[in-house]
Design a protein around this motif. Sequence first.
Motif, PDB file in Angstrom:
ATOM      1  N   ARG A 135      -0.613   2.034  14.626  1.00 22.00           N
ATOM      2  CA  ARG A 135      -1.861   1.523  15.171  1.00 22.00           C
ATOM      3  C   ARG A 135      -1.694   0.918  16.564  1.00 22.00           C
ATOM      4  O   ARG A 135      -2.669   0.638  17.245  1.00 22.00           O
ATOM      5  N   SER A 136      -0.462   0.704  16.978  1.00 26.69           N
ATOM      6  CA  SER A 136      -0.192   0.117  18.285  1.00 26.69           C
ATOM      7  C   SER A 136       0.623   1.083  19.127  1.00 26.69           C
ATOM      8  O   SER A 136       1.202   2.044  18.618  1.00 26.69           O
ATOM      9  N   GLN A 164      -0.418  12.078  17.402  1.00 26.21           N
ATOM     10  CA  GLN A 164      -1.671  11.339  17.326  1.00 26.21           C
ATOM     11  C   GLN A 164      -2.837  12.331  17.279  1.00 26.21           C
ATOM     12  O   GLN A 164      -3.062  13.077  18.233  1.00 26.21           O
TER      13      GLN A 164
END
Length: 219
Positions: A135-136, A164
Amino acid sequence: MISRIDLRGDALPEGPALRDLLPRADFDVSVALEKVRPICEAVHHRGDAALIDFTEQFDGVRLERVRVPAEELARALEGLDPEVRAALEESIRRARLVHREQRRTTHTTQVVPGGSVTEKWVPVERVGLYVPGGRSVYPSSVVMNVVPAQEAGVGSIALASPAQAEFGGIPHPTILAACALLGVDEVYAAGGATAVAMFAYGTESCPPANLFTGPGNIW
């Protein structure tokens, strides 16, 4: 709610007391091994095909190829925010200063007349570097992995970061831009245990590495 521990101004204890103050989450290595072992075996025996299948399963995107095309690296660097680029360039500069000083030179000790012992530091031939991508976004992990390898004189550097779906199956553009800034052009869209297995065993597109480094969790 996330719990907070504020230790500012406190004298930290040593040994077990410090571990009690900052406990780590419990985990069962055997449970992780049961799930990771078949993933590694599949990559070992099926190569890129297994990487592509697992990327679809875990990251929700079907790749055409595992290695990121060079044009994607160039495009990511071209689109990088100027302030982020400046920050990364400064981070790279500082990291180089530190790691260049850590590199040791060949040293010979004369033990007896005609007898000596030489200590020589030789870089490994190839390293596989991992950059998380959940998520980062962690371009700092690119810098902290790549710069030491470059300063050590490693000749072949490959980097993996999860695909991604948001960006069409490539790793996050900021990760790619950081790679481009450092001159790393061998980048793979692979995450977690699949990336570890890829570097350990090698696949059709990625030769095996002598050493693997990078942050991550038990998986």
